[in-house]
Motif scaffolding. Structure first.
Motif, PDB file in Angstrom:
ATOM      1  N   ALA A  13       0.822  -1.223   0.000  1.00 21.98           N
ATOM      2  CA  ALA A  13       0.000   0.000   0.000  1.00 21.98           C
ATOM      3  C   ALA A  13       0.850   1.265   0.000  1.00 21.98           C
ATOM      4  N   ARG A  14       1.984   1.231   0.692  1.00 20.03           N
ATOM      5  CA  ARG A  14       2.828   2.433   0.745  1.00 20.03           C
ATOM      6  C   ARG A  14       3.520   2.700  -0.584  1.00 20.03           C
ATOM      7  N   ASP A  15       3.727   1.664  -1.385  1.00 16.54           N
ATOM      8  CA  ASP A  15       4.211   1.877  -2.756  1.00 16.54           C
ATOM      9  C   ASP A  15       3.084   2.427  -3.629  1.00 16.54           C
ATOM     10  N   LEU A  16       1.882   1.900  -3.446  1.00 16.35           N
ATOM     11  CA  LEU A  16       0.739   2.358  -4.239  1.00 16.35           C
ATOM     12  C   LEU A  16       0.470   3.848  -4.061  1.00 16.35           C
ATOM     13  N   VAL A  17       0.711   4.362  -2.854  1.00 14.39           N
ATOM     14  CA  VAL A  17       0.510   5.789  -2.600  1.00 14.39           C
ATOM     15  C   VAL A  17       1.284   6.633  -3.611  1.00 14.39           C
ATOM     16  N   GLN A  18       2.435   6.138  -4.022  1.00  9.97           N
ATOM     17  CA  GLN A  18       3.278   6.903  -4.944  1.00  9.97           C
ATOM     18  C   GLN A  18       2.674   7.021  -6.340  1.00  9.97           C
ATOM     19  N   LEU A  19       1.635   6.235  -6.629  1.00  3.89           N
ATOM     20  CA  LEU A  19       0.943   6.328  -7.917  1.00  3.89           C
ATOM     21  C   LEU A  19      -0.207   7.333  -7.880  1.00  3.89           C
ATOM     22  N   ALA A  20      -0.594   7.752  -6.688  1.00  2.14           N
ATOM     23  CA  ALA A  20      -1.779   8.608  -6.542  1.00  2.14           C
ATOM     24  C   ALA A  20      -1.491  10.038  -6.972  1.00  2.14           C
ATOM     25  N   ASP A  21      -2.526  10.686  -7.497  1.00  4.42           N
ATOM     26  CA  ASP A  21      -2.482  12.136  -7.709  1.00  4.42           C
ATOM     27  C   ASP A  21      -3.025  12.851  -6.482  1.00  4.42           C
ATOM     28  N   VAL A  22      -4.019  12.226  -5.841  1.00  2.00           N
ATOM     29  CA  VAL A  22      -4.610  12.762  -4.618  1.00  2.00           C
ATOM     30  C   VAL A  22      -4.916  11.588  -3.686  1.00  2.00           C
ATOM     31  N   VAL A  23      -4.632  11.767  -2.405  1.00  2.00           N
ATOM     32  CA  VAL A  23      -5.012  10.784  -1.380  1.00  2.00           C
ATOM     33  C   VAL A  23      -6.152  11.389  -0.555  1.00  2.00           C
ATOM     34  N   VAL A  24      -7.211  10.593  -0.337  1.00  2.00           N
ATOM     35  CA  VAL A  24      -8.411  11.119   0.335  1.00  2.00           C
ATOM     36  C   VAL A  24      -8.733  10.336   1.594  1.00  2.00           C
ATOM     37  N   LEU A  25      -9.134  11.065   2.633  1.00  2.00           N
ATOM     38  CA  LEU A  25      -9.697  10.487   3.854  1.00  2.00           C
ATOM     39  C   LEU A  25     -11.136  10.970   3.975  1.00  2.00           C
ATOM     40  N   SER A  26     -12.069  10.049   4.147  1.00  2.00           N
ATOM     41  CA  SER A  26     -13.483  10.424   4.266  1.00  2.00           C
ATOM     42  C   SER A  26     -14.058  10.025   5.619  1.00  2.00           C
ATOM     43  N   SER A  27     -13.185   9.794   6.588  1.00  2.00           N
ATOM     44  CA  SER A  27     -13.571   9.224   7.882  1.00  2.00           C
ATOM     45  C   SER A  27     -14.512  10.118   8.682  1.00  2.00           C
ATOM     46  N   ASP A  28     -15.265   9.468   9.561  1.00  2.00           N
ATOM     47  CA  ASP A  28     -16.070  10.185  10.548  1.00  2.00           C
ATOM     48  C   ASP A  28     -15.263  10.445  11.818  1.00  2.00           C
ATOM     49  N   ARG A  29     -14.231   9.619  12.057  1.00  2.00           N
ATOM     50  CA  ARG A  29     -13.419   9.723  13.264  1.00  2.00           C
ATOM     51  C   ARG A  29     -12.008   9.261  12.972  1.00  2.00           C
ATOM     52  N   GLU A  30     -11.039   9.959  13.531  1.00  2.00           N
ATOM     53  CA  GLU A  30      -9.639   9.538  13.475  1.00  2.00           C
ATOM     54  C   GLU A  30      -8.938  10.059  14.723  1.00  2.00           C
ATOM     55  N   GLY A  31      -7.789   9.460  15.042  1.00  2.00           N
ATOM     56  CA  GLY A  31      -6.929   9.991  16.084  1.00  2.00           C
ATOM     57  C   GLY A  31      -5.880  10.875  15.451  1.00  2.00           C
ATOM     58  N   PHE A  32      -4.937  10.247  14.767  1.00  2.00           N
ATOM     59  CA  PHE A  32      -3.956  10.937  13.921  1.00  2.00           C
ATOM     60  C   PHE A  32      -3.599   9.942  12.831  1.00  2.00           C
ATOM     61  N   PRO A  33      -4.243  10.040  11.666  1.00  2.00           N
ATOM     62  CA  PRO A  33      -4.170   8.969  10.661  1.00  2.00           C
ATOM     63  C   PRO A  33      -2.790   8.792  10.043  1.00  2.00           C
ATOM     64  N   LEU A  34      -2.295   7.559  10.080  1.00  2.00           N
ATOM     65  CA  LEU A  34      -1.009   7.252   9.463  1.00  2.00           C
ATOM     66  C   LEU A  34      -1.061   7.425   7.948  1.00  2.00           C
ATOM     67  N   VAL A  35      -2.232   7.264   7.361  1.00  2.00           N
ATOM     68  CA  VAL A  35      -2.369   7.467   5.913  1.00  2.00           C
ATOM     69  C   VAL A  35      -1.962   8.891   5.536  1.00  2.00           C
ATOM     70  N   MET A  36      -2.355   9.848   6.357  1.00  2.00           N
ATOM     71  CA  MET A  36      -1.957  11.237   6.102  1.00  2.00           C
ATOM     72  C   MET A  36      -0.441  11.386   6.178  1.00  2.00           C
ATOM     73  N   VAL A  37       0.165  10.777   7.197  1.00  2.00           N
ATOM     74  CA  VAL A  37       1.613  10.852   7.358  1.00  2.00           C
ATOM     75  C   VAL A  37       2.311  10.281   6.124  1.00  2.00           C
ATOM     76  N   GLU A  38       1.865   9.108   5.685  1.00  2.00           N
ATOM     77  CA  GLU A  38       2.489   8.432   4.544  1.00  2.00           C
ATOM     78  C   GLU A  38       2.290   9.218   3.258  1.00  2.00           C
ATOM     79  N   ALA A  39       1.105   9.818   3.089  1.00  2.00           N
ATOM     80  CA  ALA A  39       0.833  10.602   1.887  1.00  2.00           C
ATOM     81  C   ALA A  39       1.715  11.844   1.834  1.00  2.00           C
ATOM     82  N   LEU A  40       1.791  12.571   2.935  1.00  2.00           N
ATOM     83  CA  LEU A  40       2.594  13.797   2.957  1.00  2.00           C
ATOM     84  C   LEU A  40       4.078  13.486   2.768  1.00  2.00           C
ATOM     85  N   GLN A  41       4.541  12.387   3.349  1.00  2.00           N
ATOM     86  CA  GLN A  41       5.943  12.021   3.165  1.00  2.00           C
ATOM     87  C   GLN A  41       6.237  11.607   1.721  1.00  2.00           C
TER      88      GLN A  41
END
Length: 344
Positions: A239-267
């Motif tokens: 999945a972390r390799d797949l992020v590199q193919l994205a043009d945009v990464v989206v979170l549609s959650s109702d609740r999160e603490g501090f999402p690792l997906v955001m960290v991985e996308a920004l990095q």
């Protein structure tokens, strides 16, 4: 320093578990770290970590579990006991009277109305600013989740990975931009909202993850005639390799603490759109955020993120994420909290 970490989940691997694996492994290079966790997690830790298997599938009220945990910690004789999330904190709160001369740390990973169990801690760590609500200021600390940097794929490797996905889903238009969502297909992630928001947007949606809602989400895609736009990739170990193919990464959650997906996308230098969940609202610019549950707002945030100008808005965030949202930064901040407690 002799440290005990307690993780009381018993099966899945989400942000909480990955946070704990990373933190414990990193600390073990500098200190004596004992990990008390369900046996299913034993292979997640390096050889420096002293792993103690406990069956945490039992109730937090189970007297045998409480006795076993108290006896194990007293045998280890740590200076610090660190409970990760709610169940572990409740267990430690109940056996706390039997743990003499030990400093207790608890970590809040998600939104909880009742934080009483966490307050047993001499220090309480929250993974986002919003999660410090209800915690006395003298005890509260913010330590953001961090991840290990993912090596950048070569152009050839990216093309090969993209072609392998497109070969599995030939109905997708390979010339369109890719909007990517990575997460469990469970109600809290509200993937149904994202699918609705993608209607009318000229981009493909790749959904990476598994969960109990997959069948109903696939039915939604068919009902909305979006089969040529939306694809379900299921669970992917890359999945972390797949992020590199994205043009945009989206979170549609109702609740999160501090999402690792955001960290991985920004990095990975990926722009984002998201609902206004904890952690995210402390990082992303307003024009890329939508109110929780707001289809039109999320649609507009995605459209904004797909614009070429979006990269400029995120440039400083990309640099900041690489500097601040790392496992090393997370571990060093946590160790400073331990050291402060032991000097007090």
């Amino acid at each position: 320093m002799k440290i005990v970490q307690v993780l009381a989940t018993s099966g899945g691997v989400g942000g909480l578990e990955q946070h704990t694996f990373n933190l414990v492994n990193e600390m073990s290079f500098q200190h004596e770290v004992h990990m008390i966790a369900h046996p299913c997690y034993a292979e997640k830790f390096n050889e420096h970590v002293q792993f103690h298997a406990v069956d945490f599938s039992r109730s937090r009220w189970n007297i045998m579990l409480l006795r076993q945990l108290a006896k194990l910690i007293k045998t280890i004789q740590p200076q610090i006991v660190h409970a990760q999330a709610g169940k572990a904190s409740e267990l430690i709160a109940r056996i706390h009277p039997f743990l003499a001369d030990v400093k207790i740390v608890t970590t809040v990973h998600g939104t909880k109305k009742n934080k009483s169990a966490y307050l047993v801690g001499d220090a309480v760590i929250a993974v986002s600013k919003a999660l410090t609500q209800g915690i006395p200021e003298a005890k509260a600390h913010i330590v953001y989740n961090g991840v290990y940097p993912q090596p950048a794929l070569s152009i050839a490797a990216k093309q090969s990975l993209k072609h392998s996905i497109e070969a599995q889903f030939p109905s997708l238009d390979s010339t369109k931009k890719i909007v990517m969502c990575i997460g469990r297909l469970e109600p809290v992630k509200n993937i149904a909202l994202l699918i609705q928001a993608m209607q009318g947007i000229d981009a493909n949606l790749w959904i990476v993850g598994e969960g109990s809602l997959r069948q109903s989400l696939e039915a939604q895609v068919k009902q909305q005639n979006m089969q040529d736009q939306v694809t379900f990739l299921g669970f992917r170990s890359d999945a972390r390799d797949l992020v590199q193919l994205a043009d945009v990464v989206v979170l549609s959650s109702d609740r999160e603490g501090f999402p690792l997906v955001m960290v991985e996308a920004l990095q990975a230098d990926k722009v984002m759109a998201s609902t206004k969940v904890n952690g995210v609202i402390e990082w992303l610019p307003d024009e890329y955020l939508a109110d929780i549950g707001d289809v039109q707002g999320l649609q507009q945030a995605i459209k904004n993120a797909l614009e070429s100008a979006a990269s400029a808005d995120f440039e400083k965030l990309f640099t900041r994420a690489k500097n601040e949202l790392t496992v090393d930064a997370m571990a060093q901040q946590t160790l400073k909290i331990y050291e402060h407690l032991l000097k007090a």
